[in-house]
Design an enzyme around this catalytic site. Structure first.
Site, PDB file in Angstrom:
ATOM      1  N   LYS A  33     -10.226   0.131  -2.602  1.00 60.26           N
ATOM      2  CA  LYS A  33     -10.178  -0.127  -1.161  1.00 60.26           C
ATOM      3  C   LYS A  33     -10.466   1.145  -0.378  1.00 60.26           C
ATOM      4  CE  LYS A  33      -6.953  -1.386   2.559  1.00 60.26           C
ATOM      5  NZ  LYS A  33      -5.589  -1.838   2.902  1.00 60.26           N
TER       6      LYS A  33
ATOM      7  N   ASP B 129       0.860  -1.186   0.000  1.00 60.94           N
ATOM      8  CA  ASP B 129       0.000   0.000   0.000  1.00 60.94           C
ATOM      9  C   ASP B 129       0.893   1.232   0.000  1.00 60.94           C
ATOM     10  OD1 ASP B 129      -1.779  -2.072   0.529  1.00 60.94           O
ATOM     11  OD2 ASP B 129      -3.031  -0.853   1.845  1.00 60.94           O
TER      12      ASP B 129
ATOM     13  N   LYS C 199      -6.864   3.193  -3.414  1.00 69.16           N
ATOM     14  CA  LYS C 199      -7.298   3.198  -2.009  1.00 69.16           C
ATOM     15  C   LYS C 199      -7.552   4.634  -1.577  1.00 69.16           C
ATOM     16  CE  LYS C 199      -5.305   1.941   2.511  1.00 69.16           C
ATOM     17  NZ  LYS C 199      -4.215   1.224   3.195  1.00 69.16           N
TER      18      LYS C 199
END
Lengths: 317, 300
Positions: A253, A149, A217
């Site tokens: 996400k 991430d 995300k």
């Protein structure tokens, strides 16, 4: 496919600024309307189990210890010890130095299929030299992270240096390569709360997808505004449009601030209405959360026993 | 305008009817279900619409009560006593309103309603005084054969569901609610099904008396409907069945056994078996306390 758009700094800017603007009022109204859907009984049971299987169970604290990470892994593999039918979570999300511990703990607990996700690139601020960010990423991948991430450089994005952000994502993507040939999946975090406008969220989504993100995300969970249904909806639409225009399928996400089963189910409704079945799978949609799992389990217990459950019956963290 | 023209200065006022609402987490929501039911006086005349709480309202109330428990149970006994006394002060200021509501709800004369409201205010004051004394009565130093202190202290049980008695609508409510919260418990109260208005007005008093939101949550509606999910709720620690009839009480006690709730049974006989004007004693306070005993070395 989009080679023209990323040919030069000017072309990229022209492309991103040529994206249609977001109707903020309409967007928020649509997100709110979809949030009023009533999901009950068998549909609710399905949604709860799906949501559990989509969780990136996260601990990103300065005070993280190997013990805490191991406890979290055990919880991720067997979320409800009183009911083994509860599905495993999708991944455990930790800082790079905890990746090895997490991998070991997951394997020991019988969770080989649970991924380890690691934040990298000087999370959460992203204020470090590119070489440091890349080293951070390689380190996490070498320790066994299945997913990375990364945070984008919001400073560069907000000052219009899109090509710099683009190339940084590319470089991190390359750093995700593993010796066995299978790359770690790259999730790109925008920090929507710092991007100020929905137009920027849409631009960042396209930018990241063009640069090779496997997932986009919403946020780090470290600032005041994290995932909201509205800014997630912008990203879902971007993902849909990207595939429709001939691009790959990219996952989404939302992270931060999703604490209740009710919230999670609202997001699943958004996914279903915007993207359809293709994305209703842990490979394509995730929740970045820590306390959400507890509430999902309490709701699950309510459905199976008929009695309202309480926080005494799920783990504290 | 024409009917006002006769008498200068005189005008007809539109009647301002009160919307009675639930009291959950320090706020006044309508029932999640959107339902209301008609509340009538003893002769069947309409008094008001009261919210008909659903099981989800009960659930929300438990969440609010649990959230409030930490702060309220840790507050000093002195502080809790002060707040309860403050509630009594506020009640005193709205005495006439409560007298009118009690009289209408139960078909009482003004004198009898006044006697009930006065008794209720006095009971708040009485219980307020108990906040820092109850530990002295039921706690203390235990004699042990060793170089230790052995100390027992009463601690609140947690979230207590309370089924208020059907009558007296106001004194009965106060008599079951005050002993629960004075020791640090938080409460979810199902008000008298037939006469809920004094309870819903009490909520307005509680909201303006420094009582933290969520310590008391008041629901109106069908007692059986509200009580069932509360009795089965795994996050409720005790239930006071005073307002349940024998059959319902048995059912609820069975459901309450699932997570070993403390249960206070209704007094023997019918629900009117208790003399609400009599000295209540400490029974109701002690029913919702847990005794914690610690050993502590005396040192050299």
């Amino acid at each position: 496919m989009f080679a023209d758009a990323t040919a030069s700094d000017t072309a990229l800017r022209r492309f991103l600024h040529g994206l249609p603007g977001v109707d903020a009022v309409g967007l928020e109204a649509r997100a709110a309307t979809l949030g009023t859907r009533s999901i009950k009984t068998t549909a609710k049971a399905f949604a709860i189990d799906l949501a559990i299987s989509m969780i990136d169970l996260t601990t990103l604290e300065g005070a993280d210890t190997p013990g805490k990470v191991r406890a979290l892994c055990a919880k991720g593999v067997v979320p409800d010890p009183t009911d083994r039918t509860a599905p495993k979570v999708a991944a455990i999300c930790v800082y790079p130095d905890m990746v090895a511990t997490a991998r070991q703990a997951l394997d020991a607990a019988g969770g080989r299929d649970v991924h380890v996700a690691s934040v990298a690139t000087a999370f959460p601020a992203g204020r470090a030299a590119l070489s440091v960010k890349l080293a951070d990423t390689r380190d996490a991948v070498a320790a066994g992270a299945d997913e990375i991430d990364m945070v984008i450089d919001r400073g560069a994005f907000l000052s219009g240096r899109y090509m710099q952000v683009f190339e940084e994502i590319r470089a991190v993507k390359e750093a995700c390569a593993r010796e066995d040939g299978e790359d770690a999946h790259l999730k790109v975090i925008f920090e929507n709360g710092e991007l100020a406008t929905y137009d920027n969220v849409r631009r960042a989504s396209w930018l990241a997808m063009l640069a090779g993100a496997d997932f986009i995300k919403t946020s780090t969970g470290k600032v005041a505004v994290n995932a909201t249904p509205a800014n997630t909806l912008v990203m879902l639409e971007a993902v849909r449009d990207f595939r429709a225009a001939g691009g790959r399928q990219v996952g989404v996400k939302p992270a931060g601030g999703i604490r209740t089963a009710k919230d999670a189910i609202k997001y699943l409704v958004l996914v279903n209405e915007t993207l359809g079945d293709d994305w209703l799978h842990p490979d394509w949609f995730r929740f970045g959360a820590s306390s959400l799992l507890g509430d999902l389990l309490m709701q699950r217990q309510k459905l199976t026993t008929g009695r309202y459950s309480g926080p005494d019956y799920v783990t504290v963290d | 305008m024409s009917e006002m023209s006769g008498k200068p200065g005189a005008h007809t006022r539109l009647s301002v009817l009160k919307t009675y609402k639930l009291f959950v987490g320090g706020k006044f929501p309508r029932s999640e279900s959107g339902r209301v039911y008609e509340v009538t006086d003893t002769r069947g005349n309409w008094l008001a619409n009261a919210p008909l709480a659903s099981r989800k309202d009960a659930r929300d109330a438990v969440v609010a009560a649990r959230k409030a428990f930490g702060g309220w149970s840790r507050a000093t006994a002195y502080n809790r006593g002060q707040i309860l006394y403050r509630i009594a002060e506020m009640l005193e200021g709205r005495r006439d309103q409560f007298v009118a509501e009690v009289a209408a709800a139960e078909g009482l004369s003004k004198a009898k309603a006044t006697a009930q409201v006065d008794a209720a205010v006095d009971r708040w004051v009485w219980y307020a005084g108990w906040s820092d004394k109850v530990a002295q009565v039921v706690g203390g130093a235990n004699p042990v054969a060793g170089p230790y202190f052995n100390l027992s202290t009463p601690e609140p049980t947690g979230v207590v569901a309370v089924l208020a008695p059907r009558e007296p609508s106001f004194l009965g409510l106060v008599s079951v609610l005050a002993p629960v919260i004075v020791t640090g418990n938080t409460a979810v109260v199902a008000a008298s099904e037939r006469a809920p208005l004094p309870a819903l007005s009490l909520a307005e008093v509680l909201a303006t008396s420094d009582l933290p939101g969520g310590v008391v949550n008041l629901l109106s509606g069908r007692t059986a409907e509200i009580a069932a999910p509360l009795a089965a709720h795994q996050d409720v620690n005790a239930i006071d069945l005073t307002g349940a009839d024998a059959e319902l009480a048995k059912e609820l006690e069975t459901a309450a056994a699932e997570n070993l709730k403390r249960v206070l049974r209704p007094s023997a006989g019918d629900a009117g078996g208790e003399d609400w004007f009599a000295d209540p004693g400490t029974r109701r306070m002690l029913a919702f306390l847990e005794t914690k005993t610690v050993w502590h070395p005396m040192g050299v």
